[in-house]
Write an enzyme that holds these catalytic residues in place. Structure first.
Site, PDB file in Angstrom:
ATOM      1  N   ASN A 173      84.617  87.153  81.774  1.00 38.04           N
ATOM      2  CA  ASN A 173      84.356  88.050  82.898  1.00 38.04           C
ATOM      3  C   ASN A 173      85.676  88.749  83.223  1.00 38.04           C
ATOM      4  OD1 ASN A 173      84.420  88.428  85.999  1.00 38.04           O
ATOM      5  ND2 ASN A 173      82.268  87.993  85.663  1.00 38.04           N
ATOM      6  N   CYS A 201      82.089  91.921  92.606  1.00 34.35           N
ATOM      7  CA  CYS A 201      82.617  90.860  93.464  1.00 34.35           C
ATOM      8  C   CYS A 201      82.644  91.342  94.906  1.00 34.35           C
ATOM      9  CB  CYS A 201      84.022  90.468  93.020  1.00 34.35           C
ATOM     10  SG  CYS A 201      84.751  89.237  94.125  1.00 34.35           S
ATOM     11  N   LYS A 211      78.111  93.100  85.079  1.00 35.26           N
ATOM     12  CA  LYS A 211      77.444  92.184  86.032  1.00 35.26           C
ATOM     13  C   LYS A 211      77.156  92.967  87.301  1.00 35.26           C
ATOM     14  CE  LYS A 211      77.740  87.564  87.998  1.00 35.26           C
ATOM     15  NZ  LYS A 211      78.464  86.283  87.945  1.00 35.26           N
TER      16      LYS A 211
HETATM   17  C1  SIN Z   1      85.313  85.459  93.833  1.00 35.81           C
HETATM   18  O1  SIN Z   1      86.206  85.090  93.075  1.00 35.81           O
HETATM   19  O2  SIN Z   1      85.551  85.846  94.981  1.00 35.81           O
HETATM   20  C2  SIN Z   1      83.889  85.467  93.376  1.00 35.81           C
HETATM   21  C3  SIN Z   1      83.708  86.177  92.111  1.00 35.81           C
HETATM   22  C4  SIN Z   1      82.607  87.164  92.108  1.00 35.81           C
HETATM   23  O3  SIN Z   1      81.796  87.198  93.031  1.00 35.81           O
HETATM   24  O4  SIN Z   1      82.511  87.968  91.186  1.00 35.81           O
END
Ligand code: SIN
Length: 305
Positions: free
Chosen positions: A101, A132, A167
């Site tokens: 990712n 995110c 994603k």
């Molecule tokens: C995060 O690290 O804050 C979550 C990752 C994500 O939601 O893609």
């Protein structure tokens, strides 16, 4: 009847079964390797990696809810070079496709991390994290802004020949538009959904529980929402879709597959039961036997309505 065939070709990623572990819920491998036979996973998706190391958000960064988890990790990671040097060699000992990712704060950073990782041997695909909810350059800059989404995808596409899997954010109004744009810009598959923006308040202090104030809700609470979005996205594109959102049982995964997902990812459930992905794959096999189906592919998108 011989054992059903669970194998899946996810846009060029050959998986022994359709069940992967979702980014951010399985670390870089060693954290779970004593508990789970990593060779039995469909694929391993690594926590979001950026070009440079990133500290993430201050704590508190997680809070449990009635039926899920809100996190605001903020994409903490060691950066691409440290990942390649210190973490990838461990994962490459296993016979499991490694999907990384990736994320950046600008289009150029996305392209640069994709290029750096693509130069390394042993990666099966890149999952493009444009969704995110916990960094300001994440979901709102790229994941819910269609022109920016296209730009970042096009820029990354130019830098890598690895299969590319954006994603998607849980954008209730525009999921078809994002899915189609991804396909047009050269994505090989889609994964959805990322967590849903959420808030928890400490009533004694009247402050948000998380230092970042808001976070992303995942877990069983979001499954029906994810299922609807996967169903809609899968109808809109020809490329395969990975269903993510609250999957904890084979029945959950089967719902996603029947809705149109070619593969699924187990996320939050890994924190309570690390072997969930394996039991989900076993349960899918049992279902195929019970229903006289020779392959899992035959079940994809067979929803009747
Ligand atoms: C995060 O690290 O804050 C979550 C990752 C994500 O939601 O893609």
């Amino acid at each position: 009847m011989s054992a059903p065939d669970l194998s899946v070709n996810l846009g060029g990623v050959r998986m022994r079964n359709p069940v992967m572990v979702a980014s951010g819920t399985f670390g870089y491998g060693p954290e779970y390797a004593d508990l789970v036979d990593l060779n039995r996973l469909g694929a391993f998706v690594v926590k979001g990696i950026s070009l440079d190391p990133w500290r993430g958000n201050p704590p508190p960064r997680t809070v449990e809810t009635a039926s899920g988890l809100i996190n605001a990790i903020g994409l903490q990671n060691p950066g691409a070079d440290v990942f390649l040097r210190d973490h990838l060699p461990f994962l490459r000992q296993f016979d499991v496709p490694v999907i990384v990712n990736i994320w950046g704060r600008t289009v150029e950073e996305y392209a640069a991390v994709a290029e750096r990782l693509s130069a390394a041997a042993g990666l099966a695909a890149l999952e493009l994290n444009v969704s995110c909810p916990n960094i300001k350059e994440g979901r709102t800059t790229f994941g819910t802004n269609l022109p920016m989404f296209r730009r970042v995808l096009a820029a990354v596409r130019l830098k890598t020949r690895l299969p590319l899997i954006p994603k998607l954010a849980p954008d209730l109004a525009q999921i078809k538009a994002f899915a189609q744009a991804a396909e047009e810009e050269g994505a090989d598959a889609l994964s959805l959904i990322n967590s849903i923006p959420a808030l928890a308040i400490d009533i004694e202090t009247r402050r948000p529980v998380l230092a970042n104030r808001t976070g992303g809700l995942s877990g069983p609470a979001i499954k029906p929402i994810a299922l609807k979005l996967v169903w809609e996205a899968a109808q809109a594109v020809k490329i395969p879709v990975v269903g993510i959102g609250g999957i904890a049982t084979a029945a959950d995964a089967l719902e996603f597959i029947i809705a149109g997902a070619s593969a699924v990812a187990v996320g939050t459930a890994n924190f309570t039961e690390p072997t969930t992905a394996l039991t989900v794959a076993d349960g899918i096999r049992d279902y195929l036997v019970r229903h006289n189906l020779g392959t899992v592919k035959e079940l994809v998108g067979t929803i009747l309505c």
